[in-house]
Design an enzyme around this catalytic site. Sequence first.
Site, PDB file in Angstrom:
ATOM      1  N   THR A  13       0.822  -1.216   0.000  1.00 54.18           N
ATOM      2  CA  THR A  13       0.000   0.000   0.000  1.00 54.18           C
ATOM      3  C   THR A  13       0.851   1.258   0.000  1.00 54.18           C
ATOM      4  O   THR A  13       0.630   2.182  -0.789  1.00 54.18           O
ATOM      5  CB  THR A  13      -0.926  -0.002   1.231  1.00 54.18           C
ATOM      6  OG1 THR A  13      -1.757  -1.165   1.192  1.00 54.18           O
ATOM      7  CG2 THR A  13      -1.799   1.245   1.240  1.00 54.18           C
ATOM      8  N   GLU A 127      10.482   8.929   9.750  1.00 53.45           N
ATOM      9  CA  GLU A 127       9.330   9.807   9.972  1.00 53.45           C
ATOM     10  C   GLU A 127       8.011   9.063   9.816  1.00 53.45           C
ATOM     11  O   GLU A 127       7.057   9.298  10.566  1.00 53.45           O
ATOM     12  CB  GLU A 127       9.374  10.988   8.989  1.00 53.45           C
ATOM     13  CG  GLU A 127       8.192  11.934   9.089  1.00 53.45           C
ATOM     14  CD  GLU A 127       8.100  12.620  10.441  1.00 53.45           C
ATOM     15  OE1 GLU A 127       7.166  12.298  11.209  1.00 53.45           O
ATOM     16  OE2 GLU A 127       8.973  13.455  10.738  1.00 53.45           O
ATOM     17  N   GLU A 188      -7.543  -4.460   9.850  1.00 55.15           N
ATOM     18  CA  GLU A 188      -7.104  -5.688   9.192  1.00 55.15           C
ATOM     19  C   GLU A 188      -8.073  -6.826   9.514  1.00 55.15           C
ATOM     20  O   GLU A 188      -8.879  -6.746  10.452  1.00 55.15           O
ATOM     21  CB  GLU A 188      -5.701  -6.066   9.673  1.00 55.15           C
ATOM     22  CG  GLU A 188      -4.648  -5.007   9.438  1.00 55.15           C
ATOM     23  CD  GLU A 188      -4.265  -4.875   7.963  1.00 55.15           C
ATOM     24  OE1 GLU A 188      -4.578  -5.813   7.188  1.00 55.15           O
ATOM     25  OE2 GLU A 188      -3.670  -3.852   7.601  1.00 55.15           O
ATOM     26  N   ASP A 199       0.061  -1.725  18.381  1.00 51.17           N
ATOM     27  CA  ASP A 199       0.535  -0.755  17.399  1.00 51.17           C
ATOM     28  C   ASP A 199       0.803   0.593  18.074  1.00 51.17           C
ATOM     29  O   ASP A 199       1.845   1.222  17.857  1.00 51.17           O
ATOM     30  CB  ASP A 199      -0.505  -0.593  16.287  1.00 51.17           C
ATOM     31  CG  ASP A 199      -0.145   0.488  15.290  1.00 51.17           C
ATOM     32  OD1 ASP A 199       0.625   0.208  14.354  1.00 51.17           O
ATOM     33  OD2 ASP A 199      -0.628   1.620  15.453  1.00 51.17           O
ATOM     34  N   LYS A 203       4.488   2.856  18.752  1.00 53.87           N
ATOM     35  CA  LYS A 203       4.646   4.284  18.455  1.00 53.87           C
ATOM     36  C   LYS A 203       4.947   5.085  19.718  1.00 53.87           C
ATOM     37  O   LYS A 203       5.734   6.039  19.691  1.00 53.87           O
ATOM     38  CB  LYS A 203       3.376   4.798  17.772  1.00 53.87           C
ATOM     39  CG  LYS A 203       3.137   4.153  16.412  1.00 53.87           C
ATOM     40  CD  LYS A 203       1.750   4.461  15.870  1.00 53.87           C
ATOM     41  CE  LYS A 203       1.509   3.753  14.543  1.00 53.87           C
ATOM     42  NZ  LYS A 203       0.130   3.955  14.049  1.00 53.87           N
TER      43      LYS A 203
END
Length: 441
Positions: A13, A127, A188, A199, A203
């Site tokens: 993607t 980034e 998902e 997730d 981060k």
Amino acid sequence: MATVNVAVLGAGTVGSQVIRLIEEQGRDLRARAGAELNLQSVVVRDVSAPRDAEIDPALLTTDAQAAIDSADLVIELIGGIEPPRTLVLDALRKGKTVVTGNKALIAAHGPELHEAATAGGADLYYEAAVAGAVPVVYGLRESMVGDKILRVLGIVNGTTNFILDAMTQTGASYEDALAEAQRLGFAEADPTADVEGLDAAAKCAILASLAFHTRVSIEDVAVEGISKITADDIAEAEAGGNVIKLLAIAERITQEDGSEGISVRVHPTLVPRDHTLANVHGPFNAIVVDGESAGRLMFYGQGAGGAPTATAVLSDVVAAASHIAHGGNAPCELVYANLPVLDASVAVTRYQVQLKIADRAGVLAEVAGVFADNGISIKSVNQKDASEGSEDGSREEGGTAVLTILTHRATEGALATVVKQLAAADSVREVASILRSEVSA
């Protein structure tokens, strides 16, 4: 003009959008970088597999090693830990600049990657690893390097924000909101990493490492996801003038002896309706940064998606190509502070505790006593009888009532002790839910 040879690992993607933008915006990118970007290879698992985006077949290869060896700049967009870890380490040790959007890799192996970059005289950019198009990594890594960061908190996972937003706006159950997120492509088929907070935890570790100049890994982050949030939780939050958001929180804490440490955690959080974060809807991300001198800053935008995330990758690509062609380096890893990551029990916040209790005289006083014995002050109490909604509105002594308690600030350790004692009490039939309140309006 110098030429920078580029290898892209992965054409999914995000990778396919990066390739498209390099080809479509080549002239502008060349002008910004002061170098020609020569896309010379795209590494995929199967060159004959059908693809959503059109890619020149001449670029496709399965030989990652050869692609890395002939490149000046390697863009890793495969995702996951292996083979990306092995490939990125190899590239860095050979002096190849690497741009990656792989938050799992950075959160789990950041120190190893930075050491490889230093040993190989290479640069590492990431980034796109946090919040898609939102330039929060650059903000913390460069723009705010002159300030002392006190706290970073925000919505860093678009899937969970979409689900909670749908539950709030439509009254949908968690299961129905998740199904809708999957239908629209925001979640998902296996949503575990998103809905269980993993997730966001990756981060959070990256943001904490940047903000506090200390190595923080995903294993350091206390995590609670949203899969246990119910429609009743949403309704109770609304009744109190709040919404529920999954927040990643990294903050500097001064301990009793005057030393500083870091608290890092991810959990569902009550946010007042008039707070900026309460108005972040759908799959968008928003991160609030509190600096000692700069005050409060907010980074907001699309946190996922091929094209938005590709723009973050390309911002790194332009900087990297410029340095390769004209000299200079990316900011190095700053871990001089080496602050300890504190146990989750020392974090201080407010709580909403919902209990199902025996509906009889004296229970409220008993419950309040448990909080008082552990040094937690109660701000408010709301009780609903189980008989509410019955045909005659009668109240049956000995039935079940729902008790919602809001506390003042207290440590996680004290709250955990309270919950353990309440769960063991004869008068408490269930500790139904616990929500935290990290922000004020």
